[in-house]
Design a protein around this motif. Structure first.
Motif, mmCIF file in Angstrom:
data_model
loop_
_atom_site.group_PDB
_atom_site.id
_atom_site.type_symbol
_atom_site.label_atom_id
_atom_site.label_comp_id
_atom_site.label_asym_id
_atom_site.label_seq_id
_atom_site.Cartn_x
_atom_site.Cartn_y
_atom_site.Cartn_z
ATOM 1 N N ASN A 157 42.420 38.385 -6.750
ATOM 2 C CA ASN A 157 42.937 38.937 -5.498
ATOM 3 C C ASN A 157 41.828 38.903 -4.450
ATOM 4 N N PRO A 158 41.900 38.006 -3.464
ATOM 5 C CA PRO A 158 42.883 36.958 -3.240
ATOM 6 C C PRO A 158 42.909 35.948 -4.394
ATOM 7 N N GLY A 159 44.056 35.272 -4.507
ATOM 8 C CA GLY A 159 44.214 34.298 -5.580
ATOM 9 C C GLY A 159 43.569 32.958 -5.248
ATOM 10 N N ASN A 160 43.216 32.233 -6.277
ATOM 11 C CA ASN A 160 42.778 30.847 -6.157
ATOM 12 C C ASN A 160 43.697 30.032 -7.063
ATOM 13 N N PRO A 161 44.431 29.057 -6.582
ATOM 14 C CA PRO A 161 44.293 28.361 -5.293
ATOM 15 C C PRO A 161 45.249 28.824 -4.188
ATOM 16 N N THR A 162 45.906 29.962 -4.335
ATOM 17 C CA THR A 162 46.895 30.326 -3.315
ATOM 18 C C THR A 162 46.266 30.908 -2.043
ATOM 19 N N GLY A 163 45.168 31.684 -2.202
ATOM 20 C CA GLY A 163 44.548 32.363 -1.056
ATOM 21 C C GLY A 163 45.256 33.642 -0.670
ATOM 22 N N THR A 164 46.394 33.936 -1.326
ATOM 23 C CA THR A 164 47.153 35.125 -0.945
ATOM 24 C C THR A 164 46.572 36.378 -1.599
ATOM 25 N N LYS A 165 46.793 37.516 -0.923
ATOM 26 C CA LYS A 165 46.265 38.793 -1.432
ATOM 27 C C LYS A 165 47.406 39.791 -1.540
ATOM 28 N N ILE A 166 47.421 40.536 -2.640
ATOM 29 C CA ILE A 166 48.393 41.628 -2.734
ATOM 30 C C ILE A 166 47.700 42.931 -2.325
ATOM 31 N N SER A 167 48.514 43.930 -1.977
ATOM 32 C CA SER A 167 47.959 45.163 -1.397
ATOM 33 C C SER A 167 47.363 46.078 -2.467
ATOM 34 N N ASP A 168 46.531 47.005 -2.023
ATOM 35 C CA ASP A 168 45.983 48.009 -2.944
ATOM 36 C C ASP A 168 47.110 48.867 -3.521
ATOM 37 N N THR A 169 48.195 49.032 -2.773
ATOM 38 C CA THR A 169 49.337 49.802 -3.286
ATOM 39 C C THR A 169 49.928 49.105 -4.508
ATOM 40 N N ASP A 170 50.047 47.786 -4.426
ATOM 41 C CA ASP A 170 50.567 47.025 -5.571
ATOM 42 C C ASP A 170 49.609 47.108 -6.756
ATOM 43 N N ILE A 171 48.315 46.978 -6.472
ATOM 44 C CA ILE A 171 47.318 47.056 -7.561
ATOM 45 C C ILE A 171 47.388 48.442 -8.206
ATOM 46 N N ALA A 172 47.511 49.472 -7.377
ATOM 47 C CA ALA A 172 47.571 50.846 -7.908
ATOM 48 C C ALA A 172 48.789 50.997 -8.823
ATOM 49 N N ARG A 173 49.896 50.388 -8.435
ATOM 50 C CA ARG A 173 51.119 50.465 -9.246
ATOM 51 C C ARG A 173 50.911 49.777 -10.597
ATOM 52 N N LEU A 174 50.244 48.636 -10.568
ATOM 53 C CA LEU A 174 49.955 47.929 -11.823
ATOM 54 C C LEU A 174 49.103 48.819 -12.737
ATOM 55 N N ILE A 175 48.079 49.398 -12.158
ATOM 56 C CA ILE A 175 47.155 50.196 -12.977
ATOM 57 C C ILE A 175 47.855 51.446 -13.514
ATOM 58 N N GLU A 176 48.651 52.078 -12.675
ATOM 59 C CA GLU A 176 49.335 53.313 -13.105
ATOM 60 C C GLU A 176 50.318 53.035 -14.234
ATOM 61 N N ARG A 177 51.012 51.891 -14.159
ATOM 62 C CA ARG A 177 52.099 51.649 -15.129
ATOM 63 C C ARG A 177 51.651 50.913 -16.381
ATOM 64 N N ALA A 178 50.506 50.246 -16.327
ATOM 65 C CA ALA A 178 50.045 49.516 -17.522
ATOM 66 C C ALA A 178 49.491 50.520 -18.532
ATOM 67 N N PRO A 179 49.629 50.212 -19.835
ATOM 68 C CA PRO A 179 49.056 51.119 -20.843
ATOM 69 C C PRO A 179 47.541 51.255 -20.647
ATOM 70 N N LYS A 180 47.032 52.432 -20.975
ATOM 71 C CA LYS A 180 45.610 52.710 -20.694
ATOM 72 C C LYS A 180 44.657 51.957 -21.625
ATOM 73 N N ASP A 181 45.207 51.381 -22.706
ATOM 74 C CA ASP A 181 44.322 50.613 -23.594
ATOM 75 C C ASP A 181 44.314 49.117 -23.256
ATOM 76 N N VAL A 182 44.969 48.749 -22.156
ATOM 77 C CA VAL A 182 44.917 47.356 -21.692
ATOM 78 C C VAL A 182 43.857 47.276 -20.591
ATOM 79 N N LEU A 183 42.959 46.291 -20.717
ATOM 80 C CA LEU A 183 41.905 46.152 -19.708
ATOM 81 C C LEU A 183 42.407 45.277 -18.559
ATOM 82 N N ILE A 184 42.335 45.811 -17.341
ATOM 83 C CA ILE A 184 42.824 45.085 -16.161
ATOM 84 C C ILE A 184 41.614 44.559 -15.389
ATOM 85 N N VAL A 185 41.583 43.242 -15.207
ATOM 86 C CA VAL A 185 40.436 42.616 -14.529
ATOM 87 C C VAL A 185 40.855 42.198 -13.132
#
Ligand SMILES: Cc1ncc(COP(=O)(O)O)c(C=O)c1O
Length: 361
Positions: A157-185
């Motif tokens: 984030n931004p992506g390669n090769p797209t160059g697009t970026k998702i918002s911190d709100t979207d990232i926060a949603r991913l982190i909140e909903r993913a299990p806590k034993d999964v490592l998010i990079v």
């Protein structure tokens, strides 16, 4: 014939092919195939590199303290949660080695950076590629792909090769909903091009399963030196340091990297130059009918009508010395990734593509 055999799956790994840098018989090359800084490395880094030449007989420090302190000061983060790698590529490899393996699923997005897949395969893990939505990372698709076997999720984030970026709100949603034993990079290789954004560092501060990756290969113009860094919870950094070789970064790389990180004027000036040139290039190409998504990085992804058209354009550009990147390997055969050059280079790219379109019409 009896011969040593590699681990299962290793021979399935495709060889990574870097951006083209020469064309036989063409002299005046404009290399826009690897997202390098068109201005070259900062003078401060060149001087530090030259000074390091007198002590090449000494082993480098193994704790990278000078570079880590510089990064901590500049980014306002905890020095004890930083790890340095031989490019952020090496940190991706450490993460896959330490947090995946046979039976573990590694999630990446359909147009995500290839090294996630290659290093996960090298670790014997199972690759799970989830679709993007119109070349944007889609958090819902990632969440839907998580199973009890998921170990790692890579999001550039931004992506390669797209160059697009998702918002911190979207990232926060991913982190909140993913299990806590999964490592998010969160891979912020291009975060330096976004003024005032921390690349995901604040998510690291507040979660025990989030790591941020950064590199000096892009904004800092040091791709040839191989310097990357990661920021993560102490327990993750402790693990990664166990798989890291003690001298993974050379003394000249450490010295030049530290000087570059502290050279804030270089960063500010290059960010302005890149972002101005990027808008101009995208607008001019759009006016020619070549669309691209809003890019937050130092490249744009130019879209053509189909694969044949994109490849014909690439062939034409190569013949006039302009080297861009085909991205069929990223599931985008109808597109070409173009690193943003300086304004003179941008004008040359626009003229090249205009001439191609005219002769192809
Ligand atoms: C998204 C992303 N992550 C990581 C890297 C690796 O960078 P390096 O190994 O040069 O630090 C790149 C390089 O192109 C990239 O685009």
């Amino acid at each position: 014939m009896t011969q040593p055999k590699p681990q299962p799956g290793i021979l399935d790994i495709e060889l990574y092919i870097g951006g083209k840098s020469t064309v036989h018989g063409v002299q005046d090359i404009l290399k826009l195939s690897s997202n390098e800084n068109p201005n070259g490395p900062p003078m401060s880094a060149q001087q530090a590199l030259a000074a390091a030449a007198t002590t090449l007989h000494r082993y480098p420090g193994s704790d990278h303290s000078g570079l880590r302190n510089a990064l901590a000061d500049v980014h306002g983060i905890d020095v004890n949660k930083i790890i340095c790698g031989c490019g952020s590529d090496e940190l991706i490899s450490f993460l896959c080695q330490a947090y995946s393996g046979p039976g573990v699923e590694v999630i990446h997005t359909s147009h995500g950076f290839l090294m996630y897949k290659l290093y996960a395969m090298a670790a014997g893990a199972t690759i799970v590629s989830v679709p993007e939505a119109d070349r944007y990372v889609n958090v819902d698709s990632i969440l839907a792909a998580i199973t009890p076997c998921t170990g790692l999720i890579f999001v550039a984030n931004p992506g390669n090769p797209t160059g697009t970026k998702i918002s911190d709100t979207d990232i926060a949603r991913l982190i909140e909903r993913a299990p806590k034993d999964v490592l998010i990079v969160l891979d912020g290789a291009y975060a330096d091009y976004i003024e005032g954004w921390d690349g995901g560092a604040s998510f690291v501060e507040s979660h025990s399963n989030v790591v941020m990756l950064r590199t000096l290969s892009k904004m800092y113009g040091l791709g040839g030196l191989r310097v990357g860094w990661g920021y993560g919870p102490k327990h993750v950094i402790d693990v990664l340091n166990r798989v890291r070789g003690p001298f993974n970064l050379s003394a000249p790389s450490l010295a030049a990297g530290e000087a570059a990180v502290l050279d804030r004027d270089f960063v500010i000036n290059h960010r302005i130059q890149n972002n101005t040139a990027r808008s101009w290039l995208a607008d001019e190409l759009a006016a020619l009918g070549v669309a691209s998504d809003p890019s937050e990085a130092n490249f744009i992804l130019a879209r053509f009508s189909d694969q044949t058209h994109a490849e014909a354009c690439d062939d034409y550009l190569q013949a006039v010395g302009i080297l861009v990147r085909r991205v069929g390997g990223y599931g985008l055969p109808q597109a070409l990734r173009i690193t943003v050059p300086d304004m003179v280079g941008c004008a040359r790219v626009v003229a090249g593509i205009k001439a191609f379109l005219e002769q192809a019409a």
